[in-house]
Design an enzyme around this catalytic site. Sequence first.
Site, mmCIF file in Angstrom:
data_model
loop_
_atom_site.group_PDB
_atom_site.id
_atom_site.type_symbol
_atom_site.label_atom_id
_atom_site.label_comp_id
_atom_site.label_asym_id
_atom_site.label_seq_id
_atom_site.Cartn_x
_atom_site.Cartn_y
_atom_site.Cartn_z
ATOM 1 N N LYS A 94 -9.516 2.721 -1.971
ATOM 2 C CA LYS A 94 -9.810 2.241 -0.617
ATOM 3 C C LYS A 94 -11.133 2.817 -0.103
ATOM 4 O O LYS A 94 -11.317 4.038 -0.054
ATOM 5 C CB LYS A 94 -8.655 2.640 0.297
ATOM 6 C CG LYS A 94 -8.653 2.010 1.670
ATOM 7 C CD LYS A 94 -7.374 2.423 2.393
ATOM 8 C CE LYS A 94 -7.194 1.741 3.728
ATOM 9 N NZ LYS A 94 -5.922 2.181 4.372
ATOM 10 N N CYS A 142 -5.584 -2.922 3.007
ATOM 11 C CA CYS A 142 -5.231 -2.795 4.418
ATOM 12 C C CYS A 142 -6.445 -2.828 5.349
ATOM 13 O O CYS A 142 -7.026 -3.877 5.607
ATOM 14 C CB CYS A 142 -4.380 -1.539 4.602
ATOM 15 S SG CYS A 142 -3.385 -1.527 6.114
ATOM 16 N N GLU A 149 0.819 -1.209 0.000
ATOM 17 C CA GLU A 149 0.000 0.000 0.000
ATOM 18 C C GLU A 149 0.862 1.273 0.000
ATOM 19 O O GLU A 149 1.910 1.313 0.649
ATOM 20 C CB GLU A 149 -0.890 -0.001 1.258
ATOM 21 C CG GLU A 149 -1.783 1.204 1.399
ATOM 22 C CD GLU A 149 -2.550 1.243 2.712
ATOM 23 O OE1 GLU A 149 -3.526 2.010 2.795
ATOM 24 O OE2 GLU A 149 -2.172 0.514 3.657
#
Length: 265
Positions: free
Chosen positions: A116, A150, A47
């Site tokens: 995200k 994540c 990431e």
Amino acid sequence: MEDSMKLTVAAIQMDIQLGNPKENIKRASERIEQAAMKKPDVIVLPELWTTGYDLERLDEIGDTNGDEIKRLMSGLASKYQVNIVAGSIAKKTDEGIYNTMYAFNRKGEQTGEYSKLHLIRLMQEEKYIAPGSRKGNFMLENVPAAGVICYDIRFPEWIRAHILEGASILFVPAEWPAQRLSHWRNLLITRAIENQCYVVACNRVGSDKNNTFAGHTMVIDPWGEIIAETDGEEETILFAEVDTDLVEEVRNRIPVFEDRRPEFY
């Protein structure tokens, strides 16, 4: 991957220099070249690998519309004839800055894009980054896959939404801190078991001004067995083989998806 349903993955566990895209791009390109020498089917990055969590400077150091990284990764995928799940980067747009993952096939064609959805308040991400609004499903060769980023793994309903669209492999680029390593490992294993899919989770190592990161890049099979894992200290490339026939076998053995009763939840 014409007849075989097996894919070799290479996950690049790298340190990231905070706020230094030029150096990080150089290092990542070298690692991709190194990984490509072993002829994997897919290479994965972590990431925010170009900038790290230098959130205050993303307006200055982010990549406008992701154009630089898309060109670079497309070129490397084509050059080495490898699929690349290009971790995530800070993508600057007129609407805001997004934490965005891209995927490319062996021809260098872009096959996926995901921004995200869940922003982590613990790292003040929501103050600097805009949330995405679409799922991360894409095709990897002829295998349905998906990417999330994540913090997303703490939201099982979001992961399940991708699996219900057919994904057999879940890619998770991350910058996960060392103090919550047990959460990282347990959540990833659980996501693999409950969704009967492979999980390929690529975390960074090293430290920034606020965190030390956990490493422990992992590949987990649909039974929840860890088939490969790094330690938490060193930059390295993790190689593992995934066999998508096993996904079908596990889903037939324990037909979770047939036994769901979504009308009650």
